[in-house]
Design an enzyme around this catalytic site. Structure first.
Site, short mmCIF file in Angstrom:
data_model
loop_
_atom_site.label_atom_id
_atom_site.label_comp_id
_atom_site.label_asym_id
_atom_site.label_seq_id
_atom_site.Cartn_x
_atom_site.Cartn_y
_atom_site.Cartn_z
N GLY A 186 -4.08 -11.18 0.16
CA GLY A 186 -3.33 -10.03 -0.33
C GLY A 186 -1.81 -10.64 -0.44
N GLY A 223 4.93 -7.92 -2.41
CA GLY A 223 5.12 -6.90 -1.22
C GLY A 223 5.08 -7.57 0.15
N GLY A 263 2.40 -8.96 1.59
CA GLY A 263 1.65 -10.31 1.56
C GLY A 263 2.63 -11.37 1.08
CG ASP A 311 -11.91 -7.05 -6.24
OD1 ASP A 311 -11.30 -6.77 -5.14
OD2 ASP A 311 -11.95 -6.47 -7.09
CB SER A 364 -1.06 2.04 8.51
OG SER A 364 -0.09 3.06 8.26
CE1 TYR A 402 -4.00 1.96 4.04
CE2 TYR A 402 -2.80 3.59 5.01
CZ TYR A 402 -2.80 2.50 4.53
OH TYR A 402 -2.14 1.52 4.78
CE LYS A 457 -4.93 -0.60 6.58
NZ LYS A 457 -4.64 -2.01 6.38
N1 LIG Z 1 3.53 -0.31 2.07
C1 LIG Z 1 3.53 0.55 3.24
O1 LIG Z 1 4.38 1.40 3.25
C2 LIG Z 1 2.78 0.42 4.19
C3 LIG Z 1 2.81 1.25 5.44
C4 LIG Z 1 1.81 0.88 6.51
C5 LIG Z 1 0.91 0.08 6.42
N2 LIG Z 1 0.64 -0.73 5.18
C6 LIG Z 1 -0.08 -1.95 5.21
O2 LIG Z 1 0.47 -3.18 4.90
C7 LIG Z 1 -0.45 -3.80 4.02
C8 LIG Z 1 0.16 -4.38 2.74
O3 LIG Z 1 0.36 -2.98 2.10
P1 LIG Z 1 0.95 -2.65 0.74
O4 LIG Z 1 0.24 -1.43 0.08
O5 LIG Z 1 2.55 -2.66 0.76
O6 LIG Z 1 0.78 -3.93 -0.30
P2 LIG Z 1 1.24 -5.29 -0.55
O7 LIG Z 1 1.99 -5.94 0.72
O8 LIG Z 1 2.35 -5.08 -1.41
O9 LIG Z 1 0.10 -6.36 -1.00
C9 LIG Z 1 -0.57 -6.24 -2.01
C10 LIG Z 1 -1.03 -7.32 -2.25
O10 LIG Z 1 -2.61 -7.57 -2.00
C11 LIG Z 1 -3.15 -8.14 -3.35
N3 LIG Z 1 -4.58 -6.99 -3.23
C12 LIG Z 1 -4.67 -5.71 -3.21
N4 LIG Z 1 -5.82 -5.44 -3.09
C13 LIG Z 1 -6.69 -6.72 -3.24
C14 LIG Z 1 -7.99 -7.12 -3.44
N5 LIG Z 1 -8.95 -5.99 -3.63
N6 LIG Z 1 -8.44 -8.32 -3.44
C15 LIG Z 1 -7.58 -8.93 -3.50
N7 LIG Z 1 -6.18 -9.21 -3.24
C16 LIG Z 1 -5.65 -7.65 -3.45
C17 LIG Z 1 -2.35 -7.34 -4.47
O11 LIG Z 1 -2.49 -8.23 -5.59
P3 LIG Z 1 -3.41 -7.88 -6.66
O12 LIG Z 1 -3.13 -6.56 -7.06
O13 LIG Z 1 -3.18 -8.84 -7.96
O14 LIG Z 1 -4.80 -8.21 -6.08
C18 LIG Z 1 -0.93 -7.92 -3.62
O15 LIG Z 1 -0.50 -9.36 -3.95
C19 LIG Z 1 -1.66 -3.07 4.03
O16 LIG Z 1 -2.51 -3.50 4.92
C20 LIG Z 1 -1.38 -1.64 4.14
O17 LIG Z 1 -2.43 -0.92 4.89
C21 LIG Z 1 1.63 -0.59 3.95
#
Ligand SMILES: NC(=O)c1ccc[n+]([C@@H]2O[C@H](COP(=O)([O-])OP(=O)(O)OC[C@H]3O[C@@H](n4cnc5c(N)ncnc54)[C@H](OP(=O)(O)O)[C@@H]3O)[C@@H](O)[C@H]2O)c1
Length: 265
Positions: free
Chosen positions: A15, A19, A21, A66, A143, A156, A160
């Protein structure tokens, strides 16, 4: 000892194109590690890989996969050939915001696959190899939503909690074998994914969203020192109140009420 000397040459980020990742990918490349980056969409993934190579001069292998597919781990193992993975970040997650019954069982099952079963399989394979070699590091993204039941985010949040508890258990088992595991419990972070949910304000006490780079820097500083941590001062404070000051029933009510308000449910 540098980060690379401690953990090894190559990191896998599941991922990784945007963001948090992408922030892990940049931060690990800045520490001199080669990368295997995984995401579904080819274009942004390849663009990210090119940018990182240009900026840091490390080798980057983009793997389109995926993580919802049950054989994702086998696809990744085939794609990386004989590279050994020394550090792994499982960042991707699927979430659904809304009443539990308002979406299909399939959505909930996909959330379980991406957030629990695929990291399980990757950990078993790549974590197993790290343990055999006697060194490595693993980050599982969790999270603060997973510290209590979270209405309208129930599945979700439960996944987590699973990530955190799994990472903590493996921290204990693998630390004596030279492999550091950590759960990074983030709060709201301004990633494209989070901003796309168009969150409203839940309460005046709600911490300001962090930047992805802040979460990642704190995580890479903490790995090796603790089984899990909460990122950012505001999130640490809110989590302290939710876990140690309010009775559990109150914490669950606050979370569900907050979600209802944030997303107009
Ligand atoms: N953002 C927040 O506020 C927050 C808060 C608490 C915890 N978290 C945790 O932090 C992590 C990152 O969350 P985020 O939502 O902010 O995402 P992110 O870091 O923006 O990452 C999303 C990345 O994952 C890839 N991805 C998503 N689904 C996928 C799949 N099924 N297979 C392969 N790649 C996939 C996306 O690319 P593609 O779409 O091209 O696949 C993108 O590169 C997560 O584990 C989340 O639970 C986030």
């Amino acid at each position: 000892m540098t980060f690379k000397q401690k953990y090894g040459n190559t990191a896998l980020v599941a991922g990784a194109s945007e963001g948090m990742g992408a922030a892990y990918a940049h931060t690990l490349a800045a520490r001199g590690l080669d990368l295997v980056l995984i995401a579904r969409r080819k274009e942004p993934l390849e663009a990210r890989a090119r940018l990182i190579t240009e900026l840091y001069g490390v080798n980057v292998l983009p793997v389109v996969c995926d993580l919802t597919t049950p054989d994702a781990t086998q696809q990744i193992i085939r794609a990386i050939g004989d590279r050994s993975i020394d550090f792994m970040v499982y960042n991707a997650a699927l979430s659904y915001i809304g009443p539990y019954l308002a979406t299909s069982l399939r959505t909930h099952t996909d959330i379980a696959q991406v957030n629990m079963l695929t990291p399980f399989a990757l950990l078993h394979y790549f974590g197993g190899k790290m343990v055999e070699r006697g060194r490595g590091g693993v980050v599982l993204m969790s999270s603060i939503a997973g510290f209590q039941g979270s209405g309208y985010l129930a599945t979700y949040a439960a996944t987590k909690a699973f990530n955190r508890v799994l990472a903590e258990g493996l921290w204990y088992e693998w630390k004596p074998k030279g492999v550091d595991v950590i759960a990074c419990c983030a709060g709201a972070t301004s990633t494209p994914n989070y901003l796309n949910t168009k969150p409203g304000k839940a309460s005046i006490l709600e911490p300001k969203p962090q930047l992805p780079e802040q979460v990642v820097e704190e995580c890479l500083r903490k790995i090796g020192t603790t089984p899990s941590f909460i990122s950012g001062t505001g999130n640490k404070l809110v989590s302290f109140l939710m876990q140690h000051v309010f009775p559990r029933k109150k914490a669950v009510m606050i979370m569900g009420d907050g979600m209802r308000k944030m997303y107009n449910i």
